[in-house]
Design an enzyme around this catalytic site. Structure first.
Site, short mmCIF file in Angstrom:
data_model
loop_
_atom_site.label_atom_id
_atom_site.label_comp_id
_atom_site.label_asym_id
_atom_site.label_seq_id
_atom_site.Cartn_x
_atom_site.Cartn_y
_atom_site.Cartn_z
N GLU A 164 0.79 -1.23 0.00
CA GLU A 164 0.00 0.00 0.00
C GLU A 164 0.83 1.29 0.00
OE1 GLU A 164 -2.86 -0.08 3.17
OE2 GLU A 164 -3.91 -1.82 2.38
N GLU A 361 -5.28 -8.73 1.35
CA GLU A 361 -5.86 -8.34 2.64
C GLU A 361 -7.35 -8.07 2.45
OE1 GLU A 361 -4.18 -4.97 4.72
OE2 GLU A 361 -2.14 -5.62 4.25
C1 GBH Z 1 -4.40 -1.97 5.63
O1 GBH Z 1 -4.53 -0.64 5.26
C2 GBH Z 1 -3.01 -2.21 6.10
O2 GBH Z 1 -2.21 -2.81 5.10
C3 GBH Z 1 -2.92 -2.99 7.39
O3 GBH Z 1 -1.63 -2.86 7.91
C4 GBH Z 1 -3.97 -2.51 8.35
O4 GBH Z 1 -3.84 -3.10 9.60
C5 GBH Z 1 -5.31 -2.83 7.76
O5 GBH Z 1 -5.44 -2.29 6.49
C6 GBH Z 1 -6.48 -2.33 8.60
O6 GBH Z 1 -6.47 -0.95 8.71
O7 GBH Z 1 -9.02 8.27 4.20
O8 GBH Z 1 -7.54 8.91 5.98
O9 GBH Z 1 -9.77 8.16 6.47
C7 GBH Z 1 -5.84 -0.17 5.16
C8 GBH Z 1 -6.04 0.83 4.06
C9 GBH Z 1 -6.75 2.98 3.46
C10 GBH Z 1 -7.84 1.90 5.26
C11 GBH Z 1 -7.24 4.31 3.96
C12 GBH Z 1 -8.31 3.24 5.79
C13 GBH Z 1 -9.05 5.44 5.14
C14 GBH Z 1 -8.03 6.39 5.66
N1 GBH Z 1 -6.61 2.04 4.55
N2 GBH Z 1 -8.48 4.16 4.70
S1 GBH Z 1 -8.61 8.06 5.57
#
Ligand code: GBH
Length: 461
Positions: A164, A361
Site C-alpha cells: 500500500e 488483505e
Molecule cells: C491496511 O490498510 C493495512 O495494510 C494494514 O496494515 C492494516 O492493519 C489494515 O489495512 C487495517 O487498517 O481516508 O484517511 O480516512 C488499510 C487501508 C486505506 C484503510 C485508507 C483506511 C481510510 C483512511 N486504509 N483508509 S482516511
C-alpha cells in the site's frame, strides 16, 4: 456450494511492526513508527509497537496455530530496520536469521510464505534525510530488497515490494495520520513517485537475481468509489477520487504513466512532477507477475463547490465532498459492502490486462469478548468474512482472474494510529498474557479452506 478453482490460495496476513514487538532486540534499529508512536498524541492511548503480539519470540507457536487452522499460505512482512538498522550499509545477521527461521518453520508445515519487503516501517535514519520525499530512499530500498531476496529467495516463491504505497505517501506525508506525520500535499505526491520508483528498482534487482521465476508483485489498496447520483457532476466527483485513490499508482505500474486527469487535478498544488526523471516511468513499469489487492470498504462521494477542498488524504482533491458510510459499519466505522468488492475485482481484472490478482488483505475490526468457556463468537466478523469470500467467488464467475484470498489479519495486532483498540484478527490476542484464542471467524475460514468453498447462503459453513 460455491467452489473455488483447484489451486486457489487461502491464507492470512500480518505485518512486522504490527505483530513482532521486540523492537529493540537483536540489533533492530528504530523505524518511523517507533518515533511516531513515541510522540504524544499520535497513536491512540499512547500505544507503541511493544509488546504487540510478541511474535518475534512466539513465531513457532504462531506457525503451529496457522497449521492447525489449515492455512495454505501466510503473508508476512520483513522489517527493514531489523535487516539494516540505519537503512543502508551494515547488515544485521540476527535480523536475517529471524526471517530464515520463520520461513523454514512455515515450509516445514507446508505453508507457502508470501514475503512483503516493506509494510511502512522505514528506518528512522532514512527519514532523517527526508524519507520518501528523498529520491535516494528508492535506491536504498532496492539494495535492502536485494539483501533479503538473496537470503530467502531460494525458499520464498512469492514476493511483494511495497504494501500500500498509497497509504505510505498520502497518510504518511499528506494528512499525517501515519508516520512520519508530515502534512504537505506536494510532499505526499513526491513521496508517491519515489515509492513507485523504489518498487521498480527493487523489482529489477529481484528479477536479476532470479530471472526464471514468476513471483514478483506489489500490493495496492483500492476502494470502490460511488457517487450520490447519476448526474454528470456526481460522475465527475467519482472520476476525481478514483484517480487520486486507485489509478494514480496502478496506471504507472501498468506502463500507462500518471493519468492525465490526475496530473490536471493536482496541478494547482504546484509542479510535483519535477521529481520525475528520464527513465523513471519505464523503471516503474518493470513487468510484475501478480498484483495484490487490499480491500476493506467503498468510498462515497458527492460533488461540491469547485473550490471546496475536503479534509482527507487525497492530494489536490477539490470540488468533492466525501460522504458518510452507509448501512452496517464495522467497529472502526467503515462501511461493510461486499457488492463493492465484487465490482472492484471485476473492474481491476479488466484494467490490469491479464495480470493475475491475489486478495492480499480483506477483513474487519470489531470489539471481541472471550466468553467464560474460552470462546470468541465474533458473529459480525464472521459475516463480513463469508460475505466477502462470496464476493470473490462472484467476481471469479464474472471472469476476474483471482488466484487467492488472504484474511487480514491472522492476529489482533497494533492497528497503527488506532493502537490496540481495533481488533482485525481471526485469532484473538490478550495483550497482557499473549494468550491466543481462535475466534469463530478463524474456524469458519478453516472450514472454507477445508472444502475449498462455502455454501451459497447463510453463515453456517
Ligand atoms: C491496511 O490498510 C493495512 O495494510 C494494514 O496494515 C492494516 O492493519 C489494515 O489495512 C487495517 O487498517 O481516508 O484517511 O480516512 C488499510 C487501508 C486505506 C484503510 C485508507 C483506511 C481510510 C483512511 N486504509 N483508509 S482516511
Amino acid at each position: 456450494m460455491l467452489t473455488f478453482p483447484p489451486d486457489f490460495l487461502w491464507g492470512a496476513a500480518t505485518a512486522a511492526f504490527q505483530i513482532e514487538g521486540a523492537t529493540t532486540v537483536d540489533g533492530r534499529g528504530p523505524s518511523i513508527w517507533d518515533t511516531f508512536a513515541g510522540t504524544p498524541g499520535k497513536v491512540l492511548a499512547g500505544d507503541t509497537g511493544d509488546p504487540a503480539c510478541d511474535h518475534y519470540h512466539r513465531y513457532q507457536s504462531d506457525v503451529d496455530l496457522m497449521k492447525s487452522l489449515g492455512l495454505a499460505s501466510y503473508r508476512f512482512s520483513v522489517a527493514w530496520p531489523r535487516i539494516q538498522p540505519s537503512g543502508s550499509g551494515q547488515v544485521e545477521e540476527r535480523g536475517l536469521a529471524f526471517y530464515d527461521r520463520l520461513v523454514d518453520s512455515l515450509l516445514e508445515k507446508d505453508i507457502q510464505p508470501l514475503a512483503t519487503l516493506y509494510h511502512w516501517d522505514l528506518p528512522q535514519v532514512l527519514e532523517d534525510f527526508g524519507g520518501w520525499r528523498n529520491r535516494d530512499t528508492a535506491y536504498r530500498f532496492a539494495e535492502y530488497a536485494a539483501i533479503v531476496h538473496e537470503r530467502l529467495g531460494d525458499r520464498v516463491q512469492a514476493w511483494t515490494t511495497l504494501n500500500e504505497p498509497w497509504v505510505s505517501a498520502f497518510l504518511g506525508y499528506g494528512n499525517g495520520i501515519h508516520a512520519p506525520g508530515v502534512t504537505d500535499a506536494v510532499a505526499s505526491l513526491e513521496a508517491a513517485h519515489h515509492l513507485l520508483l523504489a518498487h521498480g528498482l527493487a523489482t529489477q534487482a529481484l528479477r536479476a537475481q532470479a530471472p526464471d521465476t514468476h513471483r514478483l508483485s506489489i500490493v495496492l489498496n483500492f476502494s470502490t468509489i460511488w457517487g450520490d447520483s447519476d448526474s454528470e457532476a456526481s460522475k465527475e466527483a467519482v472520476r476525481k477520487v478514483d484517480g487520486l485513490q486507485n489509478r494514480i499508482l496502478l496506471d504507472p505500474i501498468l506502463g500507462k504513466g500518471y493519468p492525465l486527469d490526475v496530473l490536471q487535478d493536482t496541478s494547482w498544488l504546484g509542479d510535483w512532477t519535477n521529481v520525475v526523471r528520464d527513465g523513471d516511468m519505464e523503471t516503474i513499469a518493470t513487468p510484475i507477475d501478480w498484483i495484490g489487492v487490499n480491500y476493506y470498504n467503498p468510498t462515497r462521494v458527492a460533488p461540491a463547490d469547485p473550490g471546496f477542498v475536503p479534509a482527507g488524504p487525497h492530494a489536490g482533491l477539490r470540488g468533492v465532498a466525501l460522504q458518510p458510510p452507509q448501512g452496517e459499519l464495522t467497529g472502526f466505522g467503515w462501511e461493510q459492502n461486499a457488492d463493492a468488492f465484487t465490482e472492484l475485482l471485476v473492474r481491476l481484472s479488466r484494467d490490469v490486462d491479464g495480470i493475475p490478482l491475489v486478495v492480499t488483505e480483506n477483513g474487519s475490526a470489531f470489539p471481541d469478548v472471550v466468553d467464560a468457556s474460552g470462546h470468541v463468537h465474533d458473529v459480525a466478523r464472521t459475516k463480513y468474512l463469508v460475505d466477502h469470500v462470496r464476493a470473490v467467488h462472484r467476481a471469479i464467475s464474472e471472469g476476474a482472474d483471482i488466484r487467492g484470498y488472504l484474511a487480514w489479519s491472522l492476529l489482533d495486532n497494533f492497528e497503527w494510529a488506532a493502537g490496540y483498540s481495533q481488533r482485525f484478527g481471526i485469532v484473538h490476542v490478550d495483550f497482557e498474557t499473549q494468550r491466543r484464542t481462535v475466534k469463530e471467524s478463524a474456524a469458519t475460514l478453516s472450514r472454507i479452506i477445508g472444502q475449498n468453498g462455502l455454501p451459497a447462503h447463510g453463515y453456517t459453513v
